[in-house]
Write a protein that holds these residues in place. Sequence first.
Motif, PDB file in Angstrom:
ATOM      1  N   PHE A 139       0.823  -1.212   0.000  1.00 53.39           N
ATOM      2  CA  PHE A 139       0.000   0.000   0.000  1.00 53.39           C
ATOM      3  C   PHE A 139       0.855   1.260   0.000  1.00 53.39           C
ATOM      4  O   PHE A 139       0.619   2.185  -0.791  1.00 53.39           O
ATOM      5  N   ASP A 140       1.854   1.311   0.855  1.00 56.89           N
ATOM      6  CA  ASP A 140       2.671   2.518   0.957  1.00 56.89           C
ATOM      7  C   ASP A 140       3.398   2.811  -0.349  1.00 56.89           C
ATOM      8  O   ASP A 140       3.465   3.961  -0.789  1.00 56.89           O
ATOM      9  N   THR A 141       3.932   1.781  -0.981  1.00 61.38           N
ATOM     10  CA  THR A 141       4.647   1.966  -2.245  1.00 61.38           C
ATOM     11  C   THR A 141       3.701   2.447  -3.334  1.00 61.38           C
ATOM     12  O   THR A 141       4.005   3.392  -4.079  1.00 61.38           O
ATOM     13  N   ALA A 142       2.532   1.790  -3.441  1.00 63.54           N
ATOM     14  CA  ALA A 142       1.550   2.194  -4.451  1.00 63.54           C
ATOM     15  C   ALA A 142       1.113   3.630  -4.223  1.00 63.54           C
ATOM     16  O   ALA A 142       0.945   4.419  -5.165  1.00 63.54           O
ATOM     17  N   LEU A 143       0.927   3.967  -2.967  1.00 60.37           N
ATOM     18  CA  LEU A 143       0.517   5.317  -2.608  1.00 60.37           C
ATOM     19  C   LEU A 143       1.530   6.351  -3.085  1.00 60.37           C
ATOM     20  O   LEU A 143       1.169   7.376  -3.685  1.00 60.37           O
ATOM     21  N   ASN A 144       2.802   6.083  -2.846  1.00 62.91           N
ATOM     22  CA  ASN A 144       3.840   7.016  -3.278  1.00 62.91           C
ATOM     23  C   ASN A 144       3.954   7.091  -4.797  1.00 62.91           C
ATOM     24  O   ASN A 144       4.251   8.151  -5.355  1.00 62.91           O
ATOM     25  N   THR A 145       3.708   5.964  -5.477  1.00 63.83           N
ATOM     26  CA  THR A 145       3.698   5.966  -6.943  1.00 63.83           C
ATOM     27  C   THR A 145       2.584   6.872  -7.463  1.00 63.83           C
ATOM     28  O   THR A 145       2.785   7.661  -8.389  1.00 63.83           O
ATOM     29  N   VAL A 146       1.406   6.763  -6.852  1.00 63.71           N
ATOM     30  CA  VAL A 146       0.267   7.573  -7.270  1.00 63.71           C
ATOM     31  C   VAL A 146       0.523   9.050  -6.988  1.00 63.71           C
ATOM     32  O   VAL A 146       0.254   9.917  -7.837  1.00 63.71           O
ATOM     33  N   GLU A 167      -7.874   8.580 -12.517  1.00 64.63           N
ATOM     34  CA  GLU A 167      -8.486   7.324 -12.058  1.00 64.63           C
ATOM     35  C   GLU A 167      -7.413   6.424 -11.449  1.00 64.63           C
ATOM     36  O   GLU A 167      -6.378   6.166 -12.070  1.00 64.63           O
ATOM     37  N   VAL A 168      -7.663   5.967 -10.224  1.00 62.54           N
ATOM     38  CA  VAL A 168      -6.715   5.091  -9.542  1.00 62.54           C
ATOM     39  C   VAL A 168      -7.397   3.768  -9.199  1.00 62.54           C
ATOM     40  O   VAL A 168      -8.618   3.635  -9.270  1.00 62.54           O
ATOM     41  N   MET A 169      -6.598   2.781  -8.815  1.00 60.65           N
ATOM     42  CA  MET A 169      -7.143   1.482  -8.459  1.00 60.65           C
ATOM     43  C   MET A 169      -7.913   1.563  -7.140  1.00 60.65           C
ATOM     44  O   MET A 169      -7.676   2.439  -6.317  1.00 60.65           O
ATOM     45  N   ILE A 250       0.574   0.627 -13.358  1.00 65.60           N
ATOM     46  CA  ILE A 250       1.804   1.248 -12.852  1.00 65.60           C
ATOM     47  C   ILE A 250       1.775   1.292 -11.317  1.00 65.60           C
ATOM     48  O   ILE A 250       2.816   1.285 -10.654  1.00 65.60           O
ATOM     49  N   GLN A 251       0.571   1.291 -10.753  1.00 67.11           N
ATOM     50  CA  GLN A 251       0.425   1.366  -9.297  1.00 67.11           C
ATOM     51  C   GLN A 251       0.901   0.098  -8.591  1.00 67.11           C
ATOM     52  O   GLN A 251       1.200   0.122  -7.400  1.00 67.11           O
ATOM     53  N   ARG A 252       0.944  -1.011  -9.286  1.00 68.26           N
ATOM     54  CA  ARG A 252       1.357  -2.268  -8.680  1.00 68.26           C
ATOM     55  C   ARG A 252       2.874  -2.455  -8.640  1.00 68.26           C
ATOM     56  O   ARG A 252       3.376  -3.239  -7.847  1.00 68.26           O
ATOM     57  N   GLY A 253       3.584  -1.758  -9.519  1.00 73.38           N
ATOM     58  CA  GLY A 253       5.008  -2.040  -9.680  1.00 73.38           C
ATOM     59  C   GLY A 253       5.919  -1.146  -8.870  1.00 73.38           C
ATOM     60  O   GLY A 253       5.489  -0.302  -8.089  1.00 73.38           O
TER      61      GLY A 253
END
Length: 319
Positions: A139-146, A167-169, A250-253
């Motif tokens: 979650f934290d990584t995806a959050l920072n990517t977004v 639009e985000v996941m 991109i949010q997953r990687g």
Amino acid sequence: MKRIAVLTSGGDSPGMNAAIRAVVRKASYHGVEVMGIFHGYEGFIEGRMELLDLGSVGGIIQRGGTKLFSSRCPQFKEDRYQYQGIEKMREANVEGLVVIGGDGSYRGAHALSQKGFPCVGVPGTIDNDIPGTEYTIGFDTALNTVIESIDKIRDTATSHENSFVVEVMGRDAGDIALWAGLAAGAESILIPEESYNIDDIVNRIKRGEARGKKHSIIIVAEGVMSGSELAKILKEKANIITRVSVLGHIQRGGSPSARDRVLAGRLGAKAVEVLLEGRSGRAIGINNHQIIDYDIEEVFINKHKADVTLYTLSKELSI
């Protein structure tokens, strides 16, 4: 126990590799072997696995995705396939299993536990939607990517004086949209857990325009509607023209953040401890900075809830 196994299932999330590493090294510290099962429950059914030693999990802590790969396996819902997988594990002398994944993965772990095969669940999902734990791995990584993406979108929105719908996941949970929107200063945030008023969104944009603001950022979780749908509504409702950015997978990687690496290490190690204590049907989580374990059934009984105080705050700060 002398030998356990670990698998990753469902959608991948940054930090899964760090969790795999923690399981292997914690088990090795206690003299227990770990089999890595490839492609989630599909590999469990087919007995597709190999022994993981200390060296095989070296150099993966910083890598996104999962070394063990992942897949969705609808047939695993059937008892016969569950029993088939258990038999494969027993043939390989595997006595327990750590499952890293989300809600669907936990349901598989619970089913195996009910059939007498010891399982423990570790929350690995970017959606942060597992009841019983404050945070999930990724979650934290995806959050920072977004947030990084929104910051860049705002640069071009400011330069061209455009408004953007991002639009985000988040099919059923709006944590990514909520936290990212608050951190990036979005003017409006739409999440599945809270109703929205399109007039309120329009009024926020109009108020900004009245004081000379030329751009706005609107974050929408995919579970509410698509970005294109929201853009169409804004145009039809108030002739507000917006550009749409769909962040997608991109949010997953990406390389997991320090927070996700530490969380994965703590949760993975705790899962091994629980199995070696002879306990099964448990979920591992974090609550008030402490690592806990609880009955995995609580994940299905309880429902994920968005932090309403954050949602309220986002509206107050985007006035």
